[in-house]
Design an enzyme around this catalytic site. Structure first.
Site, PDB file in Angstrom:
ATOM      1  CG  HIS A 109     -15.538 -10.834  30.252  1.00  0.00           C
ATOM      2  ND1 HIS A 109     -16.310  -9.800  30.741  1.00  0.00           N
ATOM      3  CD2 HIS A 109     -16.408 -11.719  29.700  1.00  0.00           C
ATOM      4  CE1 HIS A 109     -17.584 -10.064  30.516  1.00  0.00           C
ATOM      5  NE2 HIS A 109     -17.672 -11.216  29.890  1.00  0.00           N
ATOM      6  CB  CYS A 110     -11.824  -5.995  29.939  1.00  0.00           C
ATOM      7  SG  CYS A 110     -11.769  -6.521  31.634  1.00  0.00           S
TER       8      CYS A 110
END
Ligand code: KQY
Length: 366
Positions: A354-355
Site C-alpha cells: 500500500h505504501c
C-alpha cells in the site's frame, strides 16, 4: 495545471474510497541504497511483479530516476508508462498527490512532506525531491493542484470510505514531527476541508515499531463502507496485542459519518518478522536514514494491501498465516481476485504494497 488556494471540500471535491473505480495507479522505482538491500535488486523484482498485476486492470505510471529509466522500462510491461522523475525514495502513497474528485473532474492535493517527521524524528534528509513529486504528477495528469504544503501529511496516514468517514492514528497525526503547532481540532478541520470528510475515527497507535509513527495503512483499512480489517494477534505477550485491542475497542465503539456501526474483521498478523544480519549487510550507509540493526522487528502486516480495479494484492511473508490472510480478504472482496506477492524485500524498506502505490480515482466523462 492551475495551483489552487481554495479548499477542495468548498469546491465540491472529496477523496473517494480505494475500493471505488480507479483510472490508474502511480509508483516510484526503488533506488535508495539505505532503504533497499543490495542496490534495490530484489525490491525491483517485487515492484515489477506488483506493477504487472496492477497493470492488468488499471493504467500504471512509474516514476524512475534518469539513471534507472532504462532498467525500469526493460523490466516493466509495455502497457506501463515510465516517466523520468527525481526522488529521494520510493513511497508513492506518501509523496504522490492525494487525488480528489467531484465526479467529473480530477484534482490533486500537494501536502507538505518531511520524510515522516522532519528534523524531529524523520527518516532521511534531505527530502526536497520527494516534496516536489506531488506537484509534478498533477502537472503530468493535467489535474489542478491544491497547494497544502503548509500542512504535513502522508497518504499512508489516512484512509477514507468515500462516504464521509476518515480513519487515522493519533500517534502519527498528533506527533511532534508533523504539525506540532496545530491542535487536534485544527487538524480535524484541515482533514475535513481538504478531503470532504465529516467524521474522523482516531485510533491511538499503529503497528508496533512502525517507523512511520504508526501509519493507519499498516493497521486498519476500509474494505467497504462501514467495514474494516484490523491487524490482529491473539498473543497477549506480544506488545502488538495491547495496541490492536485498543484499536478494536475504539472501532467497536464508533459509528461512521452515516451513523453505521463499524464492522471489524480481524486480520491475523504474521509471526513477528525480524531483519537478519545478512539483510542489514546489504543496506548501504548514506547520509540520512539510519541503517537497521540485526534482529530489529519489522512492521509486517497483511493490512498493507492495494485494492486495484480487479485484484487485491496482499503482502506475503512466507508465514503460516499468509494463506489465512488471502482467504479472509477473498471473502471481503468477492468481485476481485485476491493475490499474494512475496513482500519481504519491500518490508525491509520500511513499508509495504500500500505504501508504494497511489491510486488515481476514475471520473465520469462529461
Ligand atoms: O510505510 C510507508 N508509508 C513509508 C515507509 C517509509 C520508510 C522509509 N524507510
Amino acid at each position: 495545471m492551475k495551483i489552487l488556494t481554495s479548499t477542495p471540500a468548498g469546491d465540491g471535491f472529496l477523496m473517494p474510497a480505494e475500493f471505488a473505480p480507479h483510472q490508474g495507479c502511480i509508483l516510484i522505482w526503488p533506488h535508495r541504497r539505505d532503504s533497499w538491500q543490495n542496490g534495490a535488486y530484489a525490491a525491483r523484482k517485487a515492484f515489477a511483479e506488483l506493477i504487472t498485476i496492477i497493470a492488468g486492470s488499471e493504467k500504471v505510471t512509474v516514476c524512475a530516476r534518469f539513471e534507472d529509466y532504462d532498467e525500469a522500462r526493460r523490466l516493466l510491461p509495455d502497457n506501463v508508462r515510465v516517466v523520468e522523475m527525481s526522488s529521494d525514495d520510493s513511497w508513492a502513497r506518501d509523496v504522490a498527490p492525494t487525488f480528489i474528485t467531484n465526479g467529473s473532474e480530477l484534482r490533486g492535493i500537494d501536502w507538505g512532506f518531511n520524510a515522516w517527521g522532519g528534523l524531529y524524528d524523520g527518516l532521511y534528509f534531505p527530502w526536497d525531491r520527494d516534496n516536489k513529486i506531488a506537484r509534478k504528477l498533477c502537472d503530468l495528469m493535467d489535474a489542478d493542484c491544491y497547494d497544502l504544503r503548509d500542512f504535513i501529511l502522508e497518504g499512508g496516514s489516512i484512509h477514507t470510505d468515500g462516504e464521509g468517514t476518515l480513519l487515522t492514528t493519533e500517534e502519527c497525526l498528533l506527533g511532534r514531527g508533523r504539525n506540532p503547532d496545530m491542535s487536534k481540532q485544527e487538524i480535524e478541520e484541515k482533514l475535513c476541508s481538504s478531503l470532504g470528510v465529516k467524521k474522523i475515527i482516531w485510533l491511538k497507535r499503529g503497528i508496533y515499531n512502525d517507523e512511520t509513527n504508526g501509519h493507519i495503512d499498516n493497521i486498519c483499512a476500509f474494505t467497504a463502507p462501514g467495514e474494516v480489517v484490523l491487524a490482529w494477534t491473539d498473543d497477549k505477550n506480544d506488545p502488538q496485542y495491547e495496541i490492536s485491542k485498543e484499536c478494536l475497542d475504539i472501532l467497536e465503539d464508533s459509528t461512521d459519518a452515516e451513523g453505521r456501526k463499524i464492522r471489524v474483521h480481524k486480520l491475523i498478523l504474521p509471526k513477528p518478522v525480524h531483519i537478519t544480519a545478512e539483510e542489514c549487510e546489504g543496506l548501504d550507509h548514506m547520509d540520512g536514514e539510519p541503517t537497521r540493526t540485526p534482529g530489529e522487528r519489522l512492521a509486517a502486516s497483511y493490512v498493507n494491501f492495494y485494492i486495484a480495479n480487479k485484484t487485491v494484492i496482499v503482502p506475503q511473508f512466507g508465514d503460516e498465516n499468509d494463506k489465512k490472510a488471502l482467504e479472509l480478504l477473498s471473502g471481503l472482496f468477492p468481485d476481485r481476485v485476491v493475490r499474494g506477492i512475496y513482500a519481504r524485500d519491500i518490508l525491509i524498506g520500511g513499508g509495504n504494497i500500500h505504501c508504494i502505490t497511489q491510486q488515481i480515482p476514475a471520473v465520469s466523462k462529461t
